[in-house]
Design an enzyme around this catalytic site. Structure first.
Site, mmCIF file in Angstrom:
data_model
loop_
_atom_site.group_PDB
_atom_site.id
_atom_site.type_symbol
_atom_site.label_atom_id
_atom_site.label_comp_id
_atom_site.label_asym_id
_atom_site.label_seq_id
_atom_site.Cartn_x
_atom_site.Cartn_y
_atom_site.Cartn_z
ATOM 1 N N ARG A 227 0.777 -1.243 0.000
ATOM 2 C CA ARG A 227 0.000 0.000 0.000
ATOM 3 C C ARG A 227 0.803 1.285 0.000
ATOM 4 O O ARG A 227 0.238 2.356 -0.213
ATOM 5 C CB ARG A 227 -0.989 -0.011 1.168
ATOM 6 C CG ARG A 227 -2.204 -0.870 0.850
ATOM 7 C CD ARG A 227 -3.083 -1.062 2.044
ATOM 8 N NE ARG A 227 -2.354 -1.798 3.067
ATOM 9 C CZ ARG A 227 -2.853 -2.117 4.247
ATOM 10 N NH1 ARG A 227 -4.056 -1.744 4.578
ATOM 11 N NH2 ARG A 227 -2.129 -2.794 5.107
ATOM 12 N N TYR B 215 -2.405 -17.660 13.978
ATOM 13 C CA TYR B 215 -3.630 -17.225 13.278
ATOM 14 C C TYR B 215 -4.711 -18.285 13.373
ATOM 15 O O TYR B 215 -5.891 -17.978 13.604
ATOM 16 C CB TYR B 215 -3.322 -16.881 11.816
ATOM 17 C CG TYR B 215 -2.581 -15.569 11.695
ATOM 18 C CD1 TYR B 215 -3.231 -14.360 11.889
ATOM 19 C CD2 TYR B 215 -1.222 -15.530 11.421
ATOM 20 C CE1 TYR B 215 -2.557 -13.146 11.817
ATOM 21 C CE2 TYR B 215 -0.527 -14.328 11.332
ATOM 22 C CZ TYR B 215 -1.200 -13.137 11.533
ATOM 23 O OH TYR B 215 -0.531 -11.944 11.468
HETATM 24 O O1 CP3 Z 1 6.357 -7.190 -0.297
HETATM 25 C C1 CP3 Z 1 6.313 -8.186 0.443
HETATM 26 O O2 CP3 Z 1 6.881 -8.233 1.552
HETATM 27 C C2 CP3 Z 1 5.683 -9.461 -0.106
HETATM 28 C C3 CP3 Z 1 4.355 -9.743 0.209
HETATM 29 C C4 CP3 Z 1 3.876 -10.177 1.582
HETATM 30 C C5 CP3 Z 1 2.561 -9.909 2.019
HETATM 31 N N1 CP3 Z 1 2.349 -10.556 3.192
HETATM 32 C C6 CP3 Z 1 1.606 -9.114 1.269
HETATM 33 C C7 CP3 Z 1 0.482 -8.513 2.010
HETATM 34 C C8 CP3 Z 1 4.480 -10.939 2.563
HETATM 35 C C9 CP3 Z 1 5.909 -11.447 2.613
HETATM 36 C C10 CP3 Z 1 3.507 -11.179 3.573
HETATM 37 C C11 CP3 Z 1 3.739 -12.017 4.755
HETATM 38 C C12 CP3 Z 1 2.835 -11.892 5.907
HETATM 39 N N2 CP3 Z 1 1.466 -11.844 5.929
HETATM 40 C C13 CP3 Z 1 3.286 -11.934 7.246
HETATM 41 C C14 CP3 Z 1 4.712 -12.075 7.663
HETATM 42 C C15 CP3 Z 1 5.421 -10.784 7.546
HETATM 43 C C16 CP3 Z 1 5.047 -9.797 8.613
HETATM 44 O O3 CP3 Z 1 4.492 -8.769 8.277
HETATM 45 O O4 CP3 Z 1 5.361 -10.075 9.765
HETATM 46 C C17 CP3 Z 1 2.154 -11.842 8.076
HETATM 47 C C18 CP3 Z 1 2.159 -11.821 9.594
HETATM 48 C C19 CP3 Z 1 1.018 -11.808 7.231
HETATM 49 C C20 CP3 Z 1 -0.398 -11.759 7.632
HETATM 50 C C21 CP3 Z 1 -0.999 -10.508 7.110
HETATM 51 N N3 CP3 Z 1 -1.428 -10.349 5.803
HETATM 52 C C22 CP3 Z 1 -1.183 -9.270 7.770
HETATM 53 C C23 CP3 Z 1 -0.853 -9.001 9.217
HETATM 54 C C24 CP3 Z 1 -1.704 -8.369 6.825
HETATM 55 C C25 CP3 Z 1 -1.979 -6.889 6.991
HETATM 56 C C26 CP3 Z 1 -3.419 -6.531 7.143
HETATM 57 C C27 CP3 Z 1 -3.620 -5.043 6.903
HETATM 58 O O5 CP3 Z 1 -4.379 -4.719 6.013
HETATM 59 O O6 CP3 Z 1 -2.986 -4.235 7.605
HETATM 60 C C28 CP3 Z 1 -1.854 -9.073 5.619
HETATM 61 C C29 CP3 Z 1 -2.321 -8.528 4.343
HETATM 62 C C30 CP3 Z 1 -1.270 -8.235 3.357
HETATM 63 N N4 CP3 Z 1 -0.282 -9.092 2.989
HETATM 64 C C31 CP3 Z 1 -1.148 -7.057 2.585
HETATM 65 C C32 CP3 Z 1 -0.069 -7.235 1.727
HETATM 66 C C33 CP3 Z 1 0.432 -6.299 0.669
HETATM 67 C C34 CP3 Z 1 -2.076 -5.868 2.664
HETATM 68 C C35 CP3 Z 1 -3.318 -6.195 1.911
HETATM 69 C C36 CP3 Z 1 -3.857 -5.030 1.121
HETATM 70 O O7 CP3 Z 1 -3.136 -4.441 0.316
HETATM 71 O O8 CP3 Z 1 -5.043 -4.780 1.301
#
Ligand code: CP3
Length: 359
Positions: free
Chosen positions: A41, A161
Site C-alpha cells: 500500500r 492465526y
Molecule cells: O512485499 C512483500 O513483503 C511481499 C508480500 C507479503 C505480504 N504478506 C503481502 C500482504 C508478505 C511477505 C507477507 C507475509 C505476511 N502476511 C506476514 C509475515 C510478515 C510480517 O508482516 O510479519 C504476516 C504476519 C502476514 C499476515 C498478514 N497479511 C497481515 C498481518 C496483513 C496486513 C493486514 C492489513 O491490512 O494491515 C496481511 C495482508 C497483506 N499481505 C497485505 C499485503 C500487501 C495488505 C493487503 C492489502 O493491500 O489490502
C-alpha cells in the site's frame, strides 16, 4: 572476507547477485537492499492495480502477482523482488476458510481449538499450486539478474492465526494450547511444516533464488519454549528444502521474526544462512549473538522512514556501519514498510545504502 572479487552488477546472474553473495558471506559490490512489504500500500500503482480485487484472490492470479511483485523493483531499484503472496495462502489453497480483512489481517472462520480441529485441517496438495509455479517462472524470466525471494510463514506464526482466529497481541490462546495439548500441538506444527515446505519447494523449483521463512510472532516466546516447541518444526521446513535434487546447491535461507533479540542464536540454529533482526537489537550486537557463521538482515526501524531526511540518513548510515560487523549484511527494515511511507523515501534509502557501501 574471502578473496574472490565481486562481479559488477552488469554481469551478474541471480545466483551470483549481491543478495545471494551477502547471504553466503561472500564479497559484494554493494550492500544489497530490499524491503519487507516493498510491494503493497505504500505504492499508488499497487493500490490502483488491487482496486476491486480481494487480497487472497490477487495472490492466486499469476498476472497480478507478477505485476505487483515487479512494481517496487522498477520503482526503487531494490536488489531483490519478493513474491507477492501471503503467509496464509497455503492454508487457503488447501481449503481453510480464511479472509484477509483490510487494516486487520487474516481472520479464520473456524479457529483451531481441539485435537479434532487439528485432524480436520486439509492437507496442501502440490497440484493446487500451478498458479504459483506459473507466477514464479514468469517473474524469473522478467527479472533477469535480479533474484526473486520466495517465502512461507513458519509453523508457529501460522498456528497463532489458526488458534487465535485472527491477529492477536498476547497470543495467550496459542500458548495455552502449546502448554496444555502437547500432542495436538506437535501434530499441528508438523502439518504446518509440511505445508510450508511444499509451498517453498514449488517456488524454488520454479526458479526462486533465496527463501525467507517468516516467523513474525516467535518473539512472544521464552527461549526454552521456542527451542523445544517451535524450533524443531521450523528446522523441518528448511530440512524439507535441503532434500532437493542431487548435486543441487542449497539455496540461501533467511529466517525472520519480530522481537527475537533473546532468540537470535536459536533462530540461526534452525537452519538459516541469514538471520533477520528487527530494530530492537543493533546489528553489531546481533552479530555477536549469532556468531561468525551467519549473515544478518535488517534492521532499520520502519517508523524512521516517516521522519525528516536528516534523521533517515543518520539512521541508514548507522545501520550500514553496524552491519559491517556481520559476516554479510542484507539491508532491510526491522519489519514491513508502513503503508503511510512516502515511496520517494524508499527509493532514496536504496540509493544511499548503495552509495555508502560501494567499493
Ligand atoms: O512485499 C512483500 O513483503 C511481499 C508480500 C507479503 C505480504 N504478506 C503481502 C500482504 C508478505 C511477505 C507477507 C507475509 C505476511 N502476511 C506476514 C509475515 C510478515 C510480517 O508482516 O510479519 C504476516 C504476519 C502476514 C499476515 C498478514 N497479511 C497481515 C498481518 C496483513 C496486513 C493486514 C492489513 O491490512 O494491515 C496481511 C495482508 C497483506 N499481505 C497485505 C499485503 C500487501 C495488505 C493487503 C492489502 O493491500 O489490502
Amino acid at each position: 572476507m574471502g578473496t574472490a572479487a565481486a562481479p559488477t552488477p552488469a554481469e551478474t546472474t541471480p545466483a551470483d547477485s549481491d543478495l545471494v553473495r551477502a547471504a553466503r558471506g561472500l564479497p559484494v559490490s554493494r550492500t544489497p537492499v530490499w524491503f519487507m512489504r516493498q510491494a503493497g500500500r505504500s505504492l499508488p500503482e499497487y493500490r490502483a492495480l488491487r482496486a476491486g480485487t480481494a487480497m487472497l484472490q490477487a495472490c492466486q492470479d499469476p498476472d497480478l502477482v507478477t505485476e505487483i511483485t515487479l512494481q517496487p523493483v522498477r520503482r526503487h531499484g531494490v536488489d531483490a523482488a519478493i513474491l507477492f503472496s501471503d503467509i496464509v495462502l497455503p492454508l487457503v489453497v488447501a481449503g481453510v476458510d480464511i479472509e484477509i480483512k483490510p487494516g486487520v489481517g487474516p481472520v479464520v472462520a473456524s479457529p483451531v481449538r481441539t485435537v479434532a480441529d487439528v485432524d480436520a485441517l486439509p492437507p496442501l496438495e502440490p497440484d493446487r499450486l500451478d498458479f504459483l509455479a506459473t507466477a514464479v517462472r514468469r517473474l524469473v524470466a522478467e527479472l533477469g539478474p535480479t533474484p526473486l525471494i520466495g517465502f512461507a510463514g513458519a509453523p508457529f506464526t501460522l498456528a497463532t492465526y489458526l488458534i487465535e482466529g485472527g491477529p492477536s497481541k498476547e497470543h495467550a490462546r496459542t500458548k495455552a494450547f502449546m502448554y496444555a495439548e502437547p500432542a495436538a500441538w506437535q501434530r499441528l506444527l508438523e502439518r504446518l511444516a509440511v505445508s510450508a515446505a511444499t509451498f517453498l519447494r514449488v517456488q524454488v523449483d520454479a526458479g526462486a533464488s533465496v527463501v525467507q521463512l517468516f516467523d513474525s510472532w516467535a518473539g512472544v516466546l521464552a527461549a526454552p519454549d521456542y527451542a523445544s516447541c517451535v524450533l524443531p518444526y521450523s528446522r523441518a521446513v528448511f530440512d524439507g528444502l535441503a532434500a532437493g535434487r542431487a548435486g543441487e546447491r542449497a539455496i540461501p535461507r533467511i529466517h525472520f521474526g519480530v522481537g527475537t533479540g533473546e532468540l537470535l542464536p536459536l533462530i540461526a540454529d534452525a537452519g538459516a544462512d541469514v538471520v533477520g533482526v528487527d530494530w530492537r537489537v543493533p546489528l553489531d550486537e546481533a552479530a555477536r549473538r549469532v556468531g561468525p557463521g551467519y549473515s544478518l538482515q535488517g534492521n532499520l526501524d520502519p517508523a524512521v522512514l516517516l521522519a525528516d531526511r536528516a534523521t533517515v540518513d543518520r539512521e541508514v548510515t548507522r545501520v550500514v556501519e553496524q552491519g559491517r560487523a556481520a559476516r554479510g549484511h542484507v539491508f532491510n527494515l526491522g519489519h514491513g514498510v508502513l503503508p503511510e511511507t512516502d515511496p520517494g523515501v524508499l527509493t532514496h534509502v536504496v540509493e544511499l545504502v548503495h552509495e555508502l557501501s560501494a567499493r
